[in-house]
Design an enzyme around this catalytic site. Structure first.
Site, short mmCIF file in Angstrom:
data_model
loop_
_atom_site.label_atom_id
_atom_site.label_comp_id
_atom_site.label_asym_id
_atom_site.label_seq_id
_atom_site.Cartn_x
_atom_site.Cartn_y
_atom_site.Cartn_z
N ASN A 18 -0.06 0.99 5.90
CA ASN A 18 0.72 0.13 5.00
C ASN A 18 1.44 -0.91 5.85
O ASN A 18 2.22 -0.55 6.73
CB ASN A 18 1.73 0.97 4.22
CG ASN A 18 2.72 0.14 3.41
OD1 ASN A 18 3.83 0.56 3.16
ND2 ASN A 18 2.31 -1.03 3.00
N GLY A 19 1.17 -2.18 5.61
CA GLY A 19 1.83 -3.23 6.37
C GLY A 19 0.89 -4.38 6.63
O GLY A 19 -0.12 -4.56 5.94
N TYR B 82 12.32 -4.23 -5.53
CA TYR B 82 11.14 -4.30 -6.39
C TYR B 82 10.09 -3.22 -6.13
O TYR B 82 9.61 -2.57 -7.05
CB TYR B 82 10.49 -5.67 -6.24
CG TYR B 82 9.24 -5.87 -7.07
CD1 TYR B 82 9.33 -6.22 -8.42
CD2 TYR B 82 7.98 -5.71 -6.51
CE1 TYR B 82 8.19 -6.40 -9.18
CE2 TYR B 82 6.83 -5.89 -7.27
CZ TYR B 82 6.95 -6.23 -8.60
OH TYR B 82 5.82 -6.39 -9.36
N CYS C 186 0.85 -1.18 0.00
CA CYS C 186 0.00 0.00 0.00
C CYS C 186 0.89 1.24 0.00
O CYS C 186 2.08 1.17 0.28
CB CYS C 186 -0.90 0.03 1.24
SG CYS C 186 -2.08 -1.31 1.36
N GLY D 250 0.01 0.11 -5.12
CA GLY D 250 -1.29 -0.55 -4.98
C GLY D 250 -2.26 -0.08 -6.03
O GLY D 250 -2.50 1.12 -6.17
#
Length: 490
Positions: free
Chosen positions: A120-121, A265, A15, A44
């Site tokens: 985010n996580g 990435y 995210c 995302g």
């Protein structure tokens, strides 16, 4: 997950979070957050949302889809102006289902006001916490761990004198990966887990008129904010009319172990994370690969897009010329439907096309970021063979995936990973390359060139900095939630 991604083996982003506070009120917050979310779209593509604070009143919009799909001209025009604070979020589900109810920011109204939460996580103890909250009367509308965080925040706000203390108390209970941006009627807060699994940074608006928080520095660039620094692992940062201040109660509670795939990435190449430019980290990965796995070849090419920088690094270190080996079709939509097996098998042809003049009759070094299941790798190598490549030497800028990830990356179960139960030689044969070389664990831990940041390498080694969960969020609900598109207002 989009239809096309169901049939590919690529990793998916987690995210992206963003928040801005402008004490002057002169910033067009709608346009600013929209621009920031565009910059974070790579993190995302499942859903997105914006929440705005106008004179202490929180409102906004969220839905499934890309930023450009959700925030049409009509929607943007209907959002309120005059906000001094705003938050935004782009989501790819790693916990919870693909449903509008899981889109963020999540806005909650309670007796002490309202708050918007962006996360985010992935929490490893979310199921346990959810059951406890439900037993105390909380009613959940979605299936994500973000809602668990939101309910804990509202409960702790009743027990503490201010929202930052509620955040600190919530951090006592939650375990795993979380980078948070939280907006109330008077404050904008950023918080990062003590391990620092996911990135989060601070920016300053022009003339010192406010601050911004973002998953990556590229979002700060998009809104004209100056990068200040990263939020430290365990730190809580508060922006309000008095400026910027921090709480460090949880700093140093755990070793800093950021996900190394942010460099390999996930992050955009132009972002700076923990003092190191992502582009430079990927160049370094390629240089290390050339040192570890040299080969006689005629050209080095990268698999678009995350393999390109590492391929350039490999070429620089090895002295083998760098070439453009593939053209990526950037217009394959998210709703591309592959109904038959034949369509699924040909999907790589639609997304990628080899450049014959680059590879025909040549010994090719193909650099990619990872091999997950192996199916896409095999098809990509087959494209090079069909374009006339004499040899294909496959180089991967990460060690072999042998274990799942529990901290916000959708690396699948071990049974779906090609590196589980296969040697490098066997994988080389399965994907059809002439030789195969992975980056070593030792070198992957050296990618933060200008920082002493440590890394989580659990997906390679099976040794995790936080104990993996014993259960998943799937156990707390019986069936998928409705994906109705009604009642879209936050």
């Amino acid at each position: 997950m989009s239809e096309i991604s169901q049939y590919t083996e690529s990793l998916h982003e987690e995210c992206g979070v963003f928040g801005m506070y402008d004490k002057t009120g002169e910033t067009d917050m709608v346009s600013a957050v929209y621009s920031a979310l565009y910059a974070l779209q790579h993190r995302g593509q499942e859903s997105c949302g914006i929440a705005l604070n106008v004179d202490g009143v929180l409102s906004g919009y969220r839905d499934l889809g890309l930023v450009s799909e959700v925030f049409t001209k009509r929607v943007l025009e209907e959002l309120p102006r005059g906000a001094k604070m705003a938050t935004g979020h782009v989501r790819y589900a790693t916990a919870g289902q693909r449903s509008r109810s899981n889109a963020q920011p999540m806005v909650l109204h309670h007796c002490k006001g309202a708050m918007a939460v962006c996360h985010n996580g992935n929490l490893v103890n979310a199921p346990k916490l959810r059951r406890k909250l439900e037993m105390s009367g909380s009613i959940f509308h979605g299936t994500s761990d973000t809602e668990v965080i939101a309910y804990l925040l509202t409960q702790n706000r009743l027990l503490t004198p201010n929202i930052e203390m509620a955040v600190s108390r919530t951090m006592d209970d939650i375990e795993g990966a979380y980078s948070l941006v939280i907006m109330t009627h008077t404050k904008l807060i950023a918080a990062r887990d003590p391990n620092g699994f996911r990135p989060l940074c601070i920016g300053e608006l022009p003339d010192g008129n406010g601050y911004a928080f973002a998953s990556e520095s590229c979002a700060l660039d998009a809104v004209g904010a100056k990068f200040v620094r990263d939020v430290r692992p365990g730190e809580i940062v508060i922006a309000d009319r008095n400026g910027l201040r921090t709480m460090e109660d949880h700093c140093g509670a755990a070793p800093h172990t950021m996900c190394v795939f942010e460099y390999i990435y996930f992050a955009r190449p132009d972002s700076v994370i923990e003092g190191t430019c992502v582009h430079e980290a990927r160049l370094q990965a390629g240089r290390f690969l050339a040192q570890e796995h040299p080969v006689e070849a005629d050209v080095v090419i990268g698999a678009p897009d995350s393999g390109l920088d590492a391929a350039l690094g490999y070429a620089q270190e090895s002295g083998i010329p760098y070439g453009v080996g593939f053209i990526k079709n950037k217009y394959v939509g998210r709703t591309f439907i592959q109904g038959s097996q034949a369509q699924r098998e040909s999907s790589v042809r639609i997304k990628l096309n080899a450049i014959t003049s680059t590879v025909k009759g040549k010994r090719v070094v193909l650099v990619d970021d990872s091999i997950v299941r192996g199916t896409t790798s095999a098809r990509t190598i087959r494209l090079l063979r069909e374009a006339g490549a004499a040899e294909v030497h496959y180089r991967i800028s990460a060690p072999p995936f042998a274990h799942p990830c529990y901290f916000g990356t959708d690396i699948p179960d071990e049974k779906d990973l090609i590196a589980t139960g296969h040697t490098v030689e066997e994988i080389n044969e399965l994907v059809g390359s002439d030789t195969l070389g992975y980056l070593s664990i030792e070198h992957v831990q050296q990618l933060a060139i200008h920082s002493k940041c440590g890394f989580c390498t659990g997906c390679f080694t099976g040794k995790y900095p936080v104990a993996p969960p014993t259960e998943t969020m799937d156990i707390v609900y019986d069936k998928p939630l409705s994906q109705s598109k009604t009642n879209k207002k936050l």
